[in-house]
Design a protein around this motif. Structure first.
Motif, PDB file in Angstrom:
ATOM      1  N   VAL A 237       0.856  -1.186   0.000  1.00 27.87           N
ATOM      2  CA  VAL A 237       0.000   0.000   0.000  1.00 27.87           C
ATOM      3  C   VAL A 237       0.895   1.240   0.000  1.00 27.87           C
ATOM      4  N   VAL A 238       0.520   2.208  -0.828  1.00 32.19           N
ATOM      5  CA  VAL A 238       1.207   3.497  -0.862  1.00 32.19           C
ATOM      6  C   VAL A 238       0.458   4.425   0.090  1.00 32.19           C
ATOM      7  N   ALA A 239       1.185   5.177   0.912  1.00 35.83           N
ATOM      8  CA  ALA A 239       0.532   5.978   1.951  1.00 35.83           C
ATOM      9  C   ALA A 239       1.233   7.318   2.110  1.00 35.83           C
ATOM     10  N   THR A 240       0.422   8.380   2.253  1.00 32.79           N
ATOM     11  CA  THR A 240       0.975   9.717   2.410  1.00 32.79           C
ATOM     12  C   THR A 240       0.039  10.545   3.267  1.00 32.79           C
ATOM     13  N   THR A 241       0.549  11.587   3.899  1.00 30.60           N
ATOM     14  CA  THR A 241      -0.312  12.459   4.711  1.00 30.60           C
ATOM     15  C   THR A 241       0.066  13.910   4.475  1.00 30.60           C
TER      16      THR A 241
ATOM     17  N   ASP B 190      -0.091  13.200  -4.260  1.00 29.51           N
ATOM     18  CA  ASP B 190       1.096  12.508  -3.739  1.00 29.51           C
ATOM     19  C   ASP B 190       1.048  11.005  -4.049  1.00 29.51           C
ATOM     20  N   ILE B 191      -0.148  10.437  -4.027  1.00 37.59           N
ATOM     21  CA  ILE B 191      -0.296   9.028  -4.412  1.00 37.59           C
ATOM     22  C   ILE B 191      -0.003   8.857  -5.905  1.00 37.59           C
TER      23      ILE B 191
ATOM     24  N   ALA C 276       1.798  10.663  -7.752  1.00 44.08           N
ATOM     25  CA  ALA C 276       3.207  10.932  -8.049  1.00 44.08           C
ATOM     26  C   ALA C 276       4.102   9.720  -7.813  1.00 44.08           C
ATOM     27  N   MET C 277       3.595   8.697  -7.123  1.00 45.35           N
ATOM     28  CA  MET C 277       4.345   7.447  -6.962  1.00 45.35           C
ATOM     29  C   MET C 277       4.012   6.463  -8.083  1.00 45.35           C
TER      30      MET C 277
ATOM     31  N   THR D 270      -4.893  11.481   5.225  1.00 46.13           N
ATOM     32  CA  THR D 270      -3.994  10.427   4.768  1.00 46.13           C
ATOM     33  C   THR D 270      -4.624   9.791   3.539  1.00 46.13           C
TER      34      THR D 270
ATOM     35  N   LEU E 272      -4.293   6.613   0.688  1.00 47.58           N
ATOM     36  CA  LEU E 272      -3.713   5.299   0.396  1.00 47.58           C
ATOM     37  C   LEU E 272      -3.857   5.020  -1.098  1.00 47.58           C
TER      38      LEU E 272
ATOM     39  N   LEU F   6      -0.345   0.082  -6.222  1.00 47.20           N
ATOM     40  CA  LEU F   6       0.614   0.165  -7.334  1.00 47.20           C
ATOM     41  C   LEU F   6       0.247  -0.761  -8.498  1.00 47.20           C
TER      42      LEU F   6
ATOM     43  N   PRO G 174       7.154   1.342  -7.356  1.00 45.09           N
ATOM     44  CA  PRO G 174       6.894   2.767  -7.148  1.00 45.09           C
ATOM     45  C   PRO G 174       7.853   3.619  -7.969  1.00 45.09           C
TER      46      PRO G 174
ATOM     47  N   MET H 241       7.317  13.202  -9.250  1.00 48.68           N
ATOM     48  CA  MET H 241       6.893  13.832  -8.003  1.00 48.68           C
ATOM     49  C   MET H 241       5.815  14.847  -8.356  1.00 48.68           C
ATOM     50  N   ASP H 242       5.078  15.295  -7.342  1.00 50.83           N
ATOM     51  CA  ASP H 242       4.125  16.360  -7.628  1.00 50.83           C
ATOM     52  C   ASP H 242       4.752  17.695  -7.257  1.00 50.83           C
TER      53      ASP H 242
END
Lengths: 333, 333
Positions: B52-56, B86-87, B89-90, B148, B150, B153, B158, B239-240
């Motif tokens: 899982v891709v995760a960002t906050t 951000d998701i 961008a991965m 956050t 999620l 992929l 990634p 990237m963003d």
């Protein structure tokens, strides 16, 4: 441009976001589920069983903690613990934390360093293999720590609040009422008379019971590993006790469409405090009769739905828990 | 206890947490990856590819938005969009959002209802299938929205910032500098003379270019779907652009240990604004020569690492982006 004054422990307002982030990230450990850690747009965390359990919980200065009472380390530890408990309560194993910090510029770098230490050590102590994999840093006049926790079900179905069945044993793992006792110590002993302004805690003024209660309030240690263990042992319903046993048991009863009947004699020396006191993050679970696993103690049973969600010694109770919108008054200090 | 006065649009301080949550949850949609939605200790989200891709990312009232300028709907939309970016961008597909709200009690219920609408509709428009699966509500004097996101992929690796290779084409999808233009419209046209206090936006006073810029600032629409598309097409780094093209391109160059050389003629009518302006959340990516996918336009190339991370028209540039710790002054209104 004048060069920045050297300071062994600078104010955050004298640092760039990058400098603060580097100090935090140098203190994070790599988790056993971390496939890609902090530093990119997002992290990547292993989800070997094909799903991910996710929860978020926030601590705000004022209603949730006070800097006079909580160190940076305490705050990081507690913010980790309360989120790990929500993952455990689904029967899952915590795999990762994401930490969003909104911090005033008049705090010092050492504060966020100790905060990062608290996160790292809470993971190591409560949920080995789990680690901070990402975060965000912004400025705010109100210190706010918003955490998201992720977890893995290891192939099991999630244990919700809705699965308790008539005849199940109601059991708990972890403390009940200790964190509330700790809060009453803080409010009763460490506030300025008249104004109510929080005062620093003088540990030497405390008895051993009070010290333990304070620890339960400032650095709770819920039995995170018992969540996955309970799921394996056949728990039919589970949740963490964040707002008080009475309120949370009612929520489980309502979701499961049953009545939960508790036995006050199992709730320790102060059953009312155990029923009303929140923030211990004990695990409340239902198990089929005869299947109670180690670490859980029986406190009641599941009955067919009656007139009340909750009975204590066969009588309805009127004990409410904590509601931030109704109960918090920012003018009261 | 006196009964609560009836009010078609009550203050949050007159409601319980449960009442506010029910109003929000009635407005969330179910996502195609949602295995267990809101209402339990945690949500469960599908992670079919085993990770899982995760960002906050957090929006704080003051540095990140003003209530005089942003509606609840705008705020929900933007908080979703910046995290979805951000998701993307991965190289991942967004699957779920968790929303932690810290809200003053003097806001009205309709505000959080519109906030929930903004989240739902931003997901529907930018990342179909993604939905809010969980959240947290607490009280704070400073309105804070910590999200956050999620993502999945879909079996791909990634796409980090660190993979750009000498000879790659640097390309961008989405707008550059529009959100900054919108911010300059707000700061220049809708503040009280002298005090700098934000004033409500009078849309009728704006030209069409200004309206579009305002929309880019308040409700950004980054090309979320192009993230997974770029990964499939062979992007080597991505990237963003959240803090300005110059700053973010430098970050990609440093992570990839290369120099990025941009061509100012590709950066639109106002290259300086495109280089300095943040918050558009365009996707910045590197592709092997001849592999540029639809939706991306070339803006430069990757060269062997030289004395500078970034060149524009073969010269070093000194354009900095946004740093909340250095650039935000809460006393300036």
């Amino acid at each position: 441009m004048p060069s920045r004054p050297r300071d062994a422990d600078p104010l955050l307002g004298d640092l760039s976001e990058g400098e603060i982030l580097r100090a935090i990230l140098s203190r994070t450990a790599r988790g056993s589920h971390t496939l890609l850690g902090p530093g990119d747009d997002a992290a990547v965390v292993a989800a070997p069983s094909g799903s991910v359990v996710a929860t978020t919980d926030t601590l705000v200065h004022g209603p949730d903690f006070r800097l006079a009472w909580s160190s940076g380390y305490d705050l990081g530890w507690k913010a980790a613990a309360v989120n790990l408990a929500d993952i455990a309560a689904m029967g899952a194993r915590p795999t990762a934390l994401l930490v969003a910090l909104a911090i005033p510029r008049d705090l010092r770098l050492s504060f966020v360093e100790r905060l990062a230490d608290g996160f790292r050590e809470a993971c190591a102590a409560l949920a080995p293999g789990c680690a901070v994999v990402g975060g965000d840093l912004t400025v705010s006049d109100v210190l706010t720590v918003a955490v998201t926790a992720l977890g893995d079900l290891e192939g099991r179905a999630p244990v919700t609040r809705a699965g308790a069945r008539v005849g199940d044993v109601i059991a708990v793992a972890g403390e009940l009422g200790h964190a509330a006792h700790g809060l009453s110590v803080l409010f009763g002993r460490f506030r300025e008379t008249g104004t109510g302004v929080p005062l620093p805690v003088d540990v030497s003024a405390l008895g051993s019971g009070e010290s333990a209660a304070l620890q339960a309030q400032l650095r709770p240690s819920p039995p995170i590993g018992l969540g996955a263990f309970a799921a394996t042992a056949g728990a039919t319903a589970m949740m963490d006790v964040s707002d008080g046993l009475a309120l949370d048991a009612r929520r489980m009863a309502a979701a499961s469409e049953v009545t939960i009947a508790l036995d006050a004699a199992t709730l320790g020396d102060d059953p009312l405090r155990a029923l009303a006191g929140g923030e211990d993050h004990a695990l409340l679970a239902a198990f089929p009769p005869g299947m109670l696993p180690s670490g859980f103690r029986p406190i009641g049973e599941v009955r067919a739905r009656g007139d009340h969600d909750l009975l204590v010694d066969d009588a309805p109770v009127d004990v409410s828990g904590w509601d931030p919108y109704r109960d918090w008054d920012s003018t009261a200090g």
